[in-house]
Design a protein around this motif. Structure first.
Motif, mmCIF file in Angstrom:
data_model
loop_
_atom_site.group_PDB
_atom_site.id
_atom_site.type_symbol
_atom_site.label_atom_id
_atom_site.label_comp_id
_atom_site.label_asym_id
_atom_site.label_seq_id
_atom_site.Cartn_x
_atom_site.Cartn_y
_atom_site.Cartn_z
ATOM 1 N N ASP A 79 -7.003 10.819 -1.413
ATOM 2 C CA ASP A 79 -7.201 9.418 -1.776
ATOM 3 C C ASP A 79 -6.533 8.536 -0.720
ATOM 4 N N ASP A 81 -5.289 5.507 -0.937
ATOM 5 C CA ASP A 81 -4.073 4.859 -1.411
ATOM 6 C C ASP A 81 -2.888 5.813 -1.402
ATOM 7 N N LEU A 84 -1.688 5.963 2.168
ATOM 8 C CA LEU A 84 -0.925 4.763 2.508
ATOM 9 C C LEU A 84 0.481 4.825 1.924
ATOM 10 N N MET A 85 0.601 5.360 0.713
ATOM 11 C CA MET A 85 1.899 5.446 0.074
ATOM 12 C C MET A 85 2.859 6.310 0.891
ATOM 13 N N THR A 184 0.356 -0.307 -7.254
ATOM 14 C CA THR A 184 -1.009 -0.388 -6.730
ATOM 15 C C THR A 184 -0.983 -0.863 -5.295
ATOM 16 N N CYS A 185 -2.093 -0.680 -4.593
ATOM 17 C CA CYS A 185 -2.178 -1.010 -3.172
ATOM 18 C C CYS A 185 -3.535 -1.655 -2.881
ATOM 19 N N TYR A 186 -3.540 -2.705 -2.040
ATOM 20 C CA TYR A 186 -4.769 -3.378 -1.629
ATOM 21 C C TYR A 186 -4.837 -3.410 -0.107
ATOM 22 N N THR A 258 -2.317 -4.951 4.484
ATOM 23 C CA THR A 258 -2.214 -3.966 3.410
ATOM 24 C C THR A 258 -0.986 -4.300 2.576
ATOM 25 N N GLU A 260 1.407 -3.576 -0.931
ATOM 26 C CA GLU A 260 1.798 -2.692 -2.021
ATOM 27 C C GLU A 260 2.433 -3.556 -3.109
#
Length: 454
Positions: A79, A81, A84-85, A184-186, A258, A260
């Motif tokens: 995934d 996200d 990114l985490m 969550t992350c965008y 980006t 978080e």
């Protein structure tokens, strides 16, 4: 389990080569000595180290790589996200001990020496929300019922920094709220909130930047123009007002990079917090509406002010503020009762060459000699309902206490809200008035000196 989670002892300075990791015995107690702290470990701590060594069958000071030892296979990241985490969790940093020993000297220390300069020791624990560890992020990915109390306490500081209303909540409410929060992350350019929509979540920015915009009708073209209001970054939050008061969104929020986010849903907020704080917010809102200082606030600003302020109830002759104690970061607006301003003077008797007696006021820059100066506290003036103090005026050597009235109430509003709220810049003029109206130490001393001469 207690042996695993308890902080242990390790001879860091003794381990000065790879060969030390191959030694087959626990180092001696003196090998745990630290030149940084100039101390060793206690006998009880050394006994604990021996017990752990024997209990787990340790053979060397070296460590096993857990995943290699167990043969556990890791699941691939599937995934975006999740990727990114992990990437955003890579951190470096610096730890520095710049001074080994400091001794405080002030009125709150048991060995206070008035002849020496006052010295306070301030503990400052600073966090950057952008430096949240992967472990802390994983807590927010776990199902709420699987989050332990220890895990909740380890991430409590994030909420304390970001959500302004959070520190007013009782501990059990805080823990319940953290348990239900999500992470969550965008990606860049994503719309997080849209103006006119019903509220569903409030957000705290962990990393990245967002832009706050508002659709405003152009008076010439009669079309809606998208106007930028401000840019928010780490440690700032948005979306609280609409969730707290169940209103439509008044602005839109779009990610510039980006971002978080930690989010709290409206349903969780209503179930956990709102019923516990609603009565307090309503009381704050009534006090704010009735105060002449807040008459220019919009409904949204009034709602925000009511959630971050509190009403303090005081008994007669109770200490309110001064000497760095009390709610020093809050402006105080008197609702009921009376607050006395006590001015602290340090005076000594002098005799001139003609034998005439007089008095001298100690200046701030002058050294204080205990035997020469006398402390005098002067009741200077009183603050009645609809008056205010500690809004930014000079309060050095000033102390505030309630009078002999049974009960006094003050509305306490944080300074940062006064600074950020454009319509409340009128308080700058109020601050100037307070500095002008309230007599200074020199003025009080002059009046006091004349009364002594008589």
């Amino acid at each position: 389990m207690p042996l695993v989670i308890r902080k242990g002892m390790y001879p860091y300075e003794y381990t000065d080569s790879w060969g030390r990791l191959e030694e087959t015995r626990l180092p001696r107690k003196r090998d745990f000595y630290s030149t940084l702290t100039e101390t060793g470990i206690k006998e009880k701590e050394f006994d604990h180290a021996k017990f752990v060594w024997d209990h787990f069958g340790c053979t060397t000071l070296g460590f096993d790589a857990m995943l290699k030892f167990t043969g556990q296979k890791l699941q691939l990241l599937h995934d975006f996200d999740m990727l990114l985490m992990f990437e955003n969790g890579i951190r470096g940093g610096l730890v520095q001990a710049s001074k080994r020993y400091v001794k405080a000297n002030n009125v709150k220390t048991p060995v206070y020496d008035e002849t020496k300069e006052k010295l306070w020791i301030i503990y400052q624990d600073s966090y950057e929300l952008s430096q949240i560890s992967v472990f802390q992020k994983l807590i927010l990915f776990k199902p709420p019922d699987e989050r332990t109390t220890l895990e909740l306490q380890s991430i409590e500081w994030m909420f304390e920094i970001g959500f302004k209303f959070f520190h007013l909540c009782p501990t059990d409410i805080k823990m319940a709220l953290i348990r239900r929060a999500t992470y969550t992350c965008y990606g860049p350019g994503r719309w997080i909130l849209k103006q006119g929509h019903l509220s569903t979540n409030m957000y705290l920015i962990v990393k990245g930047h967002v832009v706050i915009t508002e659709d405003v009708r152009n008076s010439v073209t009669k079309l809606m123009d998208n106007t930028e209001r401000c840019i928010l970054k780490e440690k700032q939050s948005f979306g609280e007002s609409a969730v707290m008061f169940n209103t439509f969104r008044t602005n839109s929020v779009q990610s510039l990079s980006t971002v978080e986010l930690i989010s709290i849903s409206k349903n969780d907020f209503t179930d956990i917090i709102k019923d516990n704080l609603q009565l307090r917010w309503n009381a704050n809102a009534i006090a704010i509406k009735n105060s002449s200082y807040f008459k220019h606030l919009s409904l949204m600003e009034l709602n925000k002010c009511s959630t971050i302020s509190f009403i303090k109830t005081l008994k007669d002759h109770e200490y309110v503020l001064g000497r760095g104690t009390g709610d020093v970061d809050y402006a105080h607006f008197v609702l009921e009762g009376e607050i006395s301003l006590i001015l602290h003077l340090e005076i000594k008797k002098i005799v001139n060459r003609y034998g005439n007696e007089g008095f001298k006021l100690r200046k701030t820059s002058e050294k204080l000699y205990k035997k020469k100066y006398t402390n005098i506290y002067v009741d200077t003036c009183a603050f009645l309902p609809d008056s205010c103090f500690n809004i930014g005026e000079n309060v050095t050597d000033k102390e505030f206490m309630t009078s002999n009235i049974d009960e006094t109430k003050c509305l306490c509003v944080p300074h940062w809200f006064m600074t950020e709220t454009e319509k409340l810049k009128c308080w700058e003029f109020v601050k100037l008035d307070l500095n002008h109206i309230i007599p200074s130490k020199d003025q009080v001393f002059s009046k006091l000196y004349r009364s002594y001469r008589k």
